[in-house]
Design an enzyme around this catalytic site. Structure first.
Site, short mmCIF file in Angstrom:
data_model
loop_
_atom_site.label_atom_id
_atom_site.label_comp_id
_atom_site.label_asym_id
_atom_site.label_seq_id
_atom_site.Cartn_x
_atom_site.Cartn_y
_atom_site.Cartn_z
N SER A 129 0.70 -1.22 -0.20
CA SER A 129 0.17 -0.22 0.28
C SER A 129 0.67 1.47 0.59
O SER A 129 -0.40 2.38 -0.11
CB SER A 129 -0.53 0.01 1.14
N ILE A 154 2.54 -10.11 -8.93
CA ILE A 154 2.31 -9.57 -10.59
C ILE A 154 1.91 -10.46 -11.26
O ILE A 154 2.11 -11.22 -11.56
CB ILE A 154 4.61 -9.23 -11.01
N GLN A 275 -40.47 -12.60 0.28
CA GLN A 275 -40.23 -10.65 1.04
C GLN A 275 -39.18 -10.80 0.74
O GLN A 275 -37.96 -10.28 0.19
CB GLN A 275 -40.98 -10.55 1.50
N GLU A 358 -4.55 -3.10 -6.98
CA GLU A 358 -4.33 -1.75 -7.76
C GLU A 358 -5.29 -0.49 -5.97
O GLU A 358 -5.88 0.63 -7.10
CB GLU A 358 -5.67 -1.79 -8.66
N SER A 361 -9.72 -1.11 -0.68
CA SER A 361 -10.87 -0.60 -0.11
C SER A 361 -10.18 1.19 0.64
O SER A 361 -10.07 1.81 0.77
CB SER A 361 -11.94 -1.37 0.28
#
Length: 374
Positions: A129, A154, A275, A358, A361
């Protein structure tokens, strides 16, 4: 947001390709952990391996909304293939945007044709990160750079013929990160461990080990110290691709759930009439459409100038939605959803990676929050 005629044509072409060419191959590829090269060759035949490459080098040079649509449609059928393609396009984008004319002419036409495959080497075992903490070094030595270090996670690590590498020219200088082009066949470059992953199993994810790898100085793509800036710029578009892929997986999980809920009967009626199930599907439909609209908005904004916040919002919401929708899809299918006889268990495994690669979150939340400061 209405699609143009050209965008509809490309979307429908990819959709037809997924329906006709992916089929049951996705199950075998997931089981064997082998990338489906025949599907890759099909993508190349459609010129999709040159989506982000300028036309003068044989590419399609599509806009970001079109690129987003292609990623969504491919991920609907085969997330591993969509991931491999998006990383290949990251590599071609780096060469297109930062490479010299000589490097562009040398590499891009062949990459547009699908070979060599491109890889993007930024993360390291102890620098995921926060890539500024990387330790891989490309030390200048005469008219060469000598590279030592290790890259991890990778995509296309085994398959790639060219690697876009980020390394420090001085390991002790955090401001020296620079971008390089490294041919895969150079001496000293070794493919390490192939990861045995929860999902995305057909996509090869490996370690790359650089042991006194020598490349000519002209393979430096950015000015010394401009590597991270260039990476973050490229990754903004990359995050839109991942958001698009997350939408594709979520839509697949939703569609399978709608079909199952209409066909499966319990207590004398289709379970969609209950439901609890109907409301689950309503929430899933709403969240998928919201994720799609956020992603299309980010794609549109990207063509008017890089917008990290819009890309982060799209990637964050779409990836979390993919996980939530896939989870509910398994629940709707009940015991069947926990078996490999139904695709939803694969969607459940695959969706999680979209919240991680990439930029996790949590990193997307950090980017969004940063842009809210006054």
């Amino acid at each position: 947001m209405e699609l143009t005629g050209e965008q509809e044509l490309i979307r429908n072409t990819v959709r037809e390709f997924v329906e006709n060419e992916v089929g049951t191959d996705v199950h075998e590829a997931d089981k064997s952990q082998e990338f489906p090269e025949d599907i890759w060759d099909g993508l190349a035949d459609l010129d999709l391996t040159g989506m982000t490459t300028p036309e003068e080098y044989g590419g399609l040079d599509v806009d970001t909304p079109t690129y987003s649509l292609v990623n969504e449609e491919l991920a609907y059928g085969h997330l591993a293939v969509a991931t491999a393609l998006s990383v290949h396009c990251l590599a071609t984008s780096c060469i297109s945007q930062f490479g010299s004319e000589e490097r562009k002419e040398e590499w891009l036409p062949d990459m547009v044709s699908g070979r060599p495959v491109g890889a993007f080497a930024l993360s390291e075992p102890d620098a995921g990160s926060n890539p500024a903490e990387m330790t891989t070094e490309a030390r200048p030595e005469g008219d060469e750079f000598v590279i030592n270090g290790k890259k991890q996670w990778i995509t296309n690590g085994e398959r790639a013929g060219v690697v876009i590498l980020f390394a420090k020219t001085d390991r002790d200088d955090p401001d020296s990160v620079t971008q390089f082009l490294v041919p895969k066949n150079v001496d000293g470059l070794e493919v390490g461990k192939k990861e045995d992953k929860l999902g995305l199993r057909a996509s090869d994810t490996t370690t790359l080990i650089f042991d006194d790898v020598r490349i000519p100085a002209e393979n430096r793509l950015t000015e010394v110290g401009e590597g991270l800036k260039s990476a973050f710029s490229i990754l903004t578009g990359g995050r839109i691709a991942i958001a698009s892929q997350a939408v594709g997986v979520a839509q697949a999980a939703l569609d399978d759930s709608i079909t199952y809920a209409n066909d499966r009967e319990q207590f004398g009626q289709p379970i969609i009439e209950h439901q609890a199930i109907g409301h689950k599907l309503a929430d899933m439909q709403t969240d998928v459409q919201a994720a799609r609209l956020l992603t299309r908005d980010a794609a549109r904004k990207n063509d008017n100038g890089v917008d990290p916040k819009a890309a982060a919002m799209a990637k964050y919401f779409a990836s979390e939605t993919a996980v939530d929708v896939a989870n509910e899809a398994v629940q709707i299918h009940g015991g069947y959803g926990y078996t490999k006889d139904f695709d939803v268990e694969r969607y459940y495994r695959d969706a999680k990676i979209t919240t991680i690669y990439e930029g996790t979150s949590e990193i997307q939340q950090k980017i969004i929050a940063r842009h809210l400061k006054r």
